[in-house]
Design a protein around this motif. Structure first.
Motif, PDB file in Angstrom:
ATOM      1  N   GLY A   1     -76.879  86.234  99.933  1.00  0.00           N
ATOM      2  CA  GLY A   1     -77.060  87.569 100.473  1.00  0.00           C
ATOM      3  C   GLY A   1     -75.886  88.492 100.210  1.00  0.00           C
ATOM      4  N   VAL A   2     -75.555  89.321 101.199  1.00  0.00           N
ATOM      5  CA  VAL A   2     -74.545  90.361 101.027  1.00  0.00           C
ATOM      6  C   VAL A   2     -73.152  89.795 100.783  1.00  0.00           C
ATOM      7  CG1 VAL A   2     -73.938  90.581 103.480  1.00  0.00           C
ATOM      8  CG2 VAL A   2     -73.783  92.587 101.964  1.00  0.00           C
ATOM      9  N   ALA A   3     -72.950  88.521 101.138  1.00  0.00           N
ATOM     10  CA  ALA A   3     -71.645  87.902 100.872  1.00  0.00           C
ATOM     11  C   ALA A   3     -71.353  87.853  99.373  1.00  0.00           C
ATOM     12  CB  ALA A   3     -71.599  86.489 101.456  1.00  0.00           C
ATOM     13  N   ALA A   4     -72.382  87.792  98.544  1.00  0.00           N
ATOM     14  CA  ALA A   4     -72.193  87.701  97.089  1.00  0.00           C
ATOM     15  C   ALA A   4     -71.485  88.939  96.531  1.00  0.00           C
ATOM     16  CB  ALA A   4     -73.524  87.459  96.393  1.00  0.00           C
ATOM     17  N   PRO A   5     -72.009  90.155  96.774  1.00  0.00           N
ATOM     18  CA  PRO A   5     -71.287  91.321  96.252  1.00  0.00           C
ATOM     19  C   PRO A   5     -69.913  91.519  96.896  1.00  0.00           C
ATOM     20  CG  PRO A   5     -73.159  92.006  97.594  1.00  0.00           C
ATOM     21  CD  PRO A   5     -73.310  90.541  97.354  1.00  0.00           C
ATOM     22  N   ILE A   6     -69.756  91.110  98.158  1.00  0.00           N
ATOM     23  CA  ILE A   6     -68.443  91.229  98.806  1.00  0.00           C
ATOM     24  C   ILE A   6     -67.425  90.337  98.106  1.00  0.00           C
ATOM     25  CG2 ILE A   6     -67.150  90.724 100.916  1.00  0.00           C
ATOM     26  CD1 ILE A   6     -69.628  91.609 102.491  1.00  0.00           C
ATOM     27  N   LEU A   7     -67.814  89.085  97.849  1.00  0.00           N
ATOM     28  CA  LEU A   7     -66.914  88.174  97.148  1.00  0.00           C
ATOM     29  C   LEU A   7     -66.653  88.645  95.714  1.00  0.00           C
ATOM     30  CD1 LEU A   7     -68.289  84.733  98.401  1.00  0.00           C
ATOM     31  CD2 LEU A   7     -66.082  85.783  98.969  1.00  0.00           C
ATOM     32  N   LEU A   8     -67.669  89.221  95.095  1.00  0.00           N
ATOM     33  CA  LEU A   8     -67.496  89.768  93.744  1.00  0.00           C
ATOM     34  C   LEU A   8     -66.444  90.872  93.747  1.00  0.00           C
ATOM     35  CD1 LEU A   8     -68.547  89.779  90.776  1.00  0.00           C
ATOM     36  CD2 LEU A   8     -70.149  91.576  91.485  1.00  0.00           C
ATOM     37  N   ILE A   9     -66.499  91.724  94.767  1.00  0.00           N
ATOM     38  CA  ILE A   9     -65.519  92.803  94.882  1.00  0.00           C
ATOM     39  C   ILE A   9     -64.111  92.237  95.046  1.00  0.00           C
ATOM     40  CG2 ILE A   9     -64.720  94.692  96.359  1.00  0.00           C
ATOM     41  CD1 ILE A   9     -67.679  95.288  96.954  1.00  0.00           C
ATOM     42  N   ILE A  10     -63.952  91.219  95.901  1.00  0.00           N
ATOM     43  CA  ILE A  10     -62.637  90.619  96.143  1.00  0.00           C
ATOM     44  C   ILE A  10     -62.059  90.028  94.856  1.00  0.00           C
ATOM     45  CG2 ILE A  10     -61.426  88.740  97.320  1.00  0.00           C
ATOM     46  CD1 ILE A  10     -63.330  89.204  99.694  1.00  0.00           C
ATOM     47  N   LEU A  11     -62.896  89.279  94.136  1.00  0.00           N
ATOM     48  CA  LEU A  11     -62.419  88.671  92.893  1.00  0.00           C
ATOM     49  C   LEU A  11     -62.121  89.720  91.834  1.00  0.00           C
ATOM     50  CD1 LEU A  11     -64.802  85.573  92.747  1.00  0.00           C
ATOM     51  CD2 LEU A  11     -62.340  85.569  93.224  1.00  0.00           C
ATOM     52  N   ARG A  12     -62.948  90.754  91.801  1.00  0.00           N
ATOM     53  CA  ARG A  12     -62.704  91.830  90.835  1.00  0.00           C
ATOM     54  C   ARG A  12     -61.390  92.542  91.149  1.00  0.00           C
ATOM     55  NH1 ARG A  12     -63.331  92.814  85.728  1.00  0.00           N
ATOM     56  NH2 ARG A  12     -63.273  95.028  85.279  1.00  0.00           N
TER      57      ARG A  12
END
Length: 444
Positions: free
Chosen positions: A122-133
């Motif tokens: 769910g929404v955790a995916a784009p949040i983690l993507l943002i952190i790694l980016r």
């Protein structure tokens, strides 16, 4: 205040041993920059797939905008990375900073390749993507300042422009390899599999590449110029703060580095990274065709940039920048017009035309930036100035291009953006900078 090539210290001795070490230092620093920009650029080349995996939406434009918003988030933290790695490089050494930056970038890229998609968490995916980016952006903020300072301080004075030009040259080659991996994956892997696992492959290549570069950077030594200056500086000012000194003593040179870096980053991220999604999402080429077109163009640019660096060694950095900005104004609209004709062959020809001003600008900008600062603040000055330019020119460029194309319906929007910044670059070089007394045509 005038800044010339001799501001920071004595030129390296032209001994055979020094030349050997300078070539090795250039190769290792440039290889790390290749990996940094491979890892950093992969995201842009698979943006259309990432939009589906992390930002599912009934409107493809919305998903792509969200994906480029995450792309831009990496630029927001680049100045912070520049401050961190700049301080590290100006106090502990260029070598320490280069080791740390490549380690962080490779780790963040590898974790991105292992990240579950929106359908799984769910929404955790784009949040983690943002952190790694953002971690990738933090790392990139320090890489250019370290690599440019390191190579500049090793290179013989008469070949500095050529040696430093390998930084943008291999950065472009890193982007080319990213585009090549994206093209290969899009061509060989079915669309459903690409959305499931195929997009991960380019990111996971960061693991072996990063380990190899880490090994090589652990074996290099710091520059004689840095060691000599640092030894004396520590005795006189043991608690020196490079950023505070930069802001107090070099605000003018810093502002000019920010300006030329902004133009250079617009050319990079609109003209080579955004254009991959532009070809597929706006001009209706397949993703494989788009990635192949970009691959061929940036490979040509990677070869052309060192030639432009050699040109800069002969005529001076200011003239290279002036030629590059004029070329942006004259060649960009014809370049994008050719890309919009619907033919793969014409699209390749158009993007190759666009690589001429791009290569000239890369060589001129990277050669000029280290010359604005003395050795004790050089890493911080180049890294921070370049990172602020990247936030303005690179972080906003792809997003603004996507939004303006959708709002206006004009497929030439990216060309207009590049022409505008070409004119801005001319104004900066001709109106705000004056040549110093040195032959290298650097700026006060």
């Amino acid at each position: 205040m005038s800044v010339s090539t001799d501001t920071a210290g004595v030129s390296p001795p032209a001994t055979e041993e020094h030349r050997r070490k300078a070539k090795k230092a250039t190769a290792v620093a440039a290889f790390g920059t290749f990996i940094e920009y491979y890892d950093f650029s992969v995201y842009g080349y698979v943006a259309a797939t990432l939009a589906i995996v992390f930002f599912p939406s009934d409107n493809p434009t919305v998903g792509l905008l969200n994906t480029f918003l995450v792309f831009g988030s990496a630029f927001a933290v680049r100045p912070l990375g520049a401050l961190f790695f700049g301080r590290l490089g100006d106090r502990a050494g260029r070598r320490v900073s280069l080791i740390a930056s490549i380690g962080l970038m490779s780790l963040a890229a590898a974790l991105t390749g292992l990240l579950p998609g929106y359908a799984s968490i769910g929404v955790a995916a784009p949040i983690l993507l943002i952190i790694l980016r953002m971690l990738q952006g933090f790392s990139t903020g320090g890489e250019i300042g370290g690599a440019a300072s390191y190579i500049r301080e090793w290179a013989p004075k008469e070949r500095r422009s050529l040696y430093i030009s390998f930084i943008p040259g291999v950065a472009v080659f890193g982007k080319a390899c990213a585009a090549g991996m994206a093209a290969l994956a899009a061509t060989l892997i079915p669309e459903s599999a690409m959305e499931s696992w195929g997009w991960r492959i380019p990111f996971l290549l960061a693991v072996p590449l990063g380990l190899l570069c880490l090994y090589l950077r652990l074996k290099i030594e710091d520059t004689p110029e840095f060691r000599d200056t640092q030894s004396a500086d520590r005795s006189a000012r043991p608690d020196r703060k490079p950023f505070k000194e930069l802001m107090a003593d070099y605000p003018g040179p810093l502002g000019k580095v920010m300006a030329i870096s902004t133009v250079q980053n617009v050319g990079t991220y609109v003209g080579t990274v955004f254009v991959a999604s532009y070809l597929s999402s706006v001009l209706d080429f397949s993703e494989g065709e788009a990635a192949t077109i970009v691959l061929l163009a940036v490979l040509a640019a990677a070869v052309f940039i060192p030639l432009c660096g050699q040109f800069g060694s002969r005529v001076g950095g200011k003239r290279v920048l002036i030629v590059s900005y004029i070329a942006y104004v004259a060649l960009t609209i014809p370049s994008f017009w050719l890309m919009g004709r619907g033919s793969v062959g014409l699209a390749i020809a158009g993007l190759l035309l666009g690589m001429i001003p791009y290569a000239l600008c890369q060589a001129g900008t990277y050669a000029a930036m280290p010359e604005f600062f003395p050795v004790q603040v050089r890493h911080t000055g180049v890294a921070f100035g370049h990172s602020v330019g990247a936030v303005i020119g690179g972080g906003a460029g792809p997003y603004a291009s996507t939004w303006l194309i959708d709002s206006t319906g004009s497929t030439l929007v990216p060309a207009y953006i590049l022409v505008f910044f070409g004119l801005f670059g001319l104004a900066v070089v001709l109106g705000l900078m004056r040549p110093s007394a040195s032959r290298d045509h650097l700026y006060a």
